[in-house]
Design an enzyme around this catalytic site. Structure first.
Site, PDB file in Angstrom:
ATOM      1  N   LEU A 104       0.836  -1.285  -0.097  1.00  0.00           N
ATOM      2  CA  LEU A 104      -0.143   0.151  -0.093  1.00  0.00           C
ATOM      3  C   LEU A 104       0.858   1.235  -0.033  1.00  0.00           C
ATOM      4  O   LEU A 104       0.405   2.202  -0.660  1.00  0.00           O
ATOM      5  CB  LEU A 104      -0.927  -0.053   1.441  1.00  0.00           C
ATOM      6  CG  LEU A 104      -1.822  -1.183   1.229  1.00  0.00           C
ATOM      7  CD1 LEU A 104      -2.848  -0.977   2.530  1.00  0.00           C
ATOM      8  CD2 LEU A 104      -2.902  -1.061   0.030  1.00  0.00           C
ATOM      9  N   PHE A 109      10.332   4.331   7.002  1.00  0.00           N
ATOM     10  CA  PHE A 109      10.106   3.521   8.333  1.00  0.00           C
ATOM     11  C   PHE A 109      10.043   2.126   7.930  1.00  0.00           C
ATOM     12  O   PHE A 109      10.498   0.894   8.465  1.00  0.00           O
ATOM     13  CB  PHE A 109       8.924   3.951   8.804  1.00  0.00           C
ATOM     14  CG  PHE A 109       7.537   3.787   7.897  1.00  0.00           C
ATOM     15  CD1 PHE A 109       6.956   2.447   7.948  1.00  0.00           C
ATOM     16  CD2 PHE A 109       7.217   4.847   7.347  1.00  0.00           C
ATOM     17  CE1 PHE A 109       5.897   2.390   7.226  1.00  0.00           C
ATOM     18  CE2 PHE A 109       6.030   4.611   6.537  1.00  0.00           C
ATOM     19  CZ  PHE A 109       5.319   3.509   6.493  1.00  0.00           C
ATOM     20  N   VAL A 112       3.927  -0.563   4.138  1.00  0.00           N
ATOM     21  CA  VAL A 112       2.737  -1.118   4.551  1.00  0.00           C
ATOM     22  C   VAL A 112       2.032  -1.752   3.412  1.00  0.00           C
ATOM     23  O   VAL A 112       2.054  -1.524   2.438  1.00  0.00           O
ATOM     24  CB  VAL A 112       1.705   0.098   4.884  1.00  0.00           C
ATOM     25  CG1 VAL A 112       0.360  -0.352   5.515  1.00  0.00           C
ATOM     26  CG2 VAL A 112       2.224   1.122   5.968  1.00  0.00           C
ATOM     27  N   LYS A 127       2.068  -2.973   9.010  1.00  0.00           N
ATOM     28  CA  LYS A 127       3.148  -1.843   9.045  1.00  0.00           C
ATOM     29  C   LYS A 127       4.490  -2.523   9.323  1.00  0.00           C
ATOM     30  O   LYS A 127       4.350  -3.015  10.562  1.00  0.00           O
ATOM     31  CB  LYS A 127       2.760  -0.889   9.712  1.00  0.00           C
ATOM     32  CG  LYS A 127       3.628   0.178   9.827  1.00  0.00           C
ATOM     33  CD  LYS A 127       3.405   1.441  10.620  1.00  0.00           C
ATOM     34  CE  LYS A 127       4.283   2.727  10.944  1.00  0.00           C
ATOM     35  NZ  LYS A 127       3.878   3.734  11.523  1.00  0.00           N
ATOM     36  N   ASP A 223       1.047  14.510  14.339  1.00  0.00           N
ATOM     37  CA  ASP A 223       1.469  14.348  13.090  1.00  0.00           C
ATOM     38  C   ASP A 223       0.050  14.188  12.137  1.00  0.00           C
ATOM     39  O   ASP A 223      -0.037  13.524  11.381  1.00  0.00           O
ATOM     40  CB  ASP A 223       2.199  13.187  12.552  1.00  0.00           C
ATOM     41  CG  ASP A 223       2.690  13.155  11.249  1.00  0.00           C
ATOM     42  OD1 ASP A 223       2.810  14.457  10.862  1.00  0.00           O
ATOM     43  OD2 ASP A 223       3.141  11.993  10.923  1.00  0.00           O
TER      44      ASP A 223
END
Length: 369
Positions: A104, A109, A112, A127, A223
């Site tokens: 996705l 990081f 996903v 994730k 965020d």
């Protein structure tokens, strides 16, 4: 890697499984297995390397050169939750299998992925965060926040439902409910055409509800932006949204001055100026989201915090004249919409934001159609 390949061979079917083993046999150096059986020895490292190479070559024979097929094979997850890593919680000892359907999104990081949970065929979002020093610390910190969010009802509080955490092949994996698309992707599909007020109101109401519940447990999201607000299912539930991504979230009592949080266009003055802050910074971001949905563009664009502060100051300086213009409208007339565009003072074209230039603000008016 070898365990992953064996798992792959079990699910690809009888014909492909046979082809997989034949590929391994063709490329298997016999001495590598001999080296692996020995506890120590000068040839052990080279033997392990050869085994890894033959496994990859065997996989390439099975899946071909299609990168997407190879990716699905490599990310076939066999999640063993018996790892002693701190982020694995007690009670997660049983094993689950996940089959990756698609990726996705990805960033610094990790990735996903849209996955199917094999034990109940439920589609979820996973994730996957790389186990590097800095990223692992952030992932573990996010797990602490997600554990605290379990005290809230995810559906009533308009936040994403988190299921569990596990470790797999060098990744910390966080399992969430699968949502539809972000508000940013939704606006992008519309070519950033502004939404009607009747469409914006339910979105902002849900986000305000989410922030109210976060405040009740003394959490700052830190965020909030279009990318982190997801439509649940826009076809069946139009404009039903949930807040996602608590990677930068923190407790109010642990908020640190000069923290690098919030995306620049949504960054509050407290963060830019390095002042003490509370959960009120999320309300600033919420206002920026509301404005972006209403005008179809970022309210405070810029390539630096300096640009954001300049845009903010200049916008507030014309607030009084805009208010007077609104008061002159008939109560039955359609309210004017302010279309904000930033211009360089020396040109008539839209700005190309860069540090050190002066910009003037112009507001044009038009009816809401």
């Amino acid at each position: 890697m070898f365990q992953m390949c064996l798992e792959f061979s079990r699910v690809v079917g009888k014909s492909l499984r046979q082809e997989f083993y034949e590929a391994l046999d063709r490329y298997r150096p016999i001495q590598a297995h001999g080296n692996l059986q020995g506890k120590e020895g000068p040839h052990r490292a080279s033997g392990v390397t050869e085994v890894r190479c033959l496994i990859l070559r065997g996989l390439s024979v099975v899946v071909g050169d299609d990168p997407s097929t190879f990716l699905k094979a490599c990310f076939l997850v066999m999640a063993s939750k018996t790892s002693p890593t701190p982020c694995v919680q007690e009670g997660n000892s049983k094993s689950c299998r996940y089959q990756v359907q698609s990726i996705l999104g990805e960033g610094t990081f990790g990735k996903v992925a849209k996955c199917t949970r094999m034990d109940d065929s439920k589609t979820v979002a996973i994730k996957m965060v790389k186990k590097r020093n800095d990223q692992a610390e952030k992932a573990n910190a996010e797990v602490v926040i997600l554990e605290k969010l379990k005290s809230l009802n995810a559906d009533k509080c308009d936040i994403v439902q988190w299921y569990q955490v596990f470790n797999n092949n060098g990744y910390i994996c966080l399992e969430f409910e699968l949502l539809d698309k972000s508000l940013f992707d939704f606006m992008k599909e519309r070519f950033f055409r502004p939404l009607f007020l009747s469409e914006i109101r339910p979105i902002i109401k849900q986000l305000a509800n989410a922030l109210e519940h976060l405040k009740s447990i003394r959490l700052i999201h830190a965020d909030l932006k279009l990318e982190n607000v997801m439509l649940v299912n826009h076809i069946q539930q139009p404009y039903r949204v949930k807040v996602i991504d608590f990677g930068l979230a923190c407790e109010v009592s642990k908020a640190k001055v000069c923290s690098y949080i919030q995306s620049r266009p949504y960054r509050s003055p407290e963060i830019i100026l390095g002042l003490p802050f509370t959960e009120a910074i999320d309300m600033w971001s919420l206002g920026c989201i509301a404005a972006a949905l209403y005008i179809g563009t970022l309210l405070y664009p810029g390539n630096s915090s300096y640009d954001v502060m300049r845009c903010s100051q200049q916008l507030l300086s014309v607030h009084q004249s805009i208010s007077v213009r609104n008061l002159s409208c008939s109560s039955r007339a359609k309210p004017p919409v302010s279309h904000f565009t930033w211009y360089k003072e020396s040109t008539d074209g839209p700005m190309n934001v860069s540090e050190g230039h002066l910009y003037s603000f112009r507001a044009t008016y038009g009816e809401v159609y």
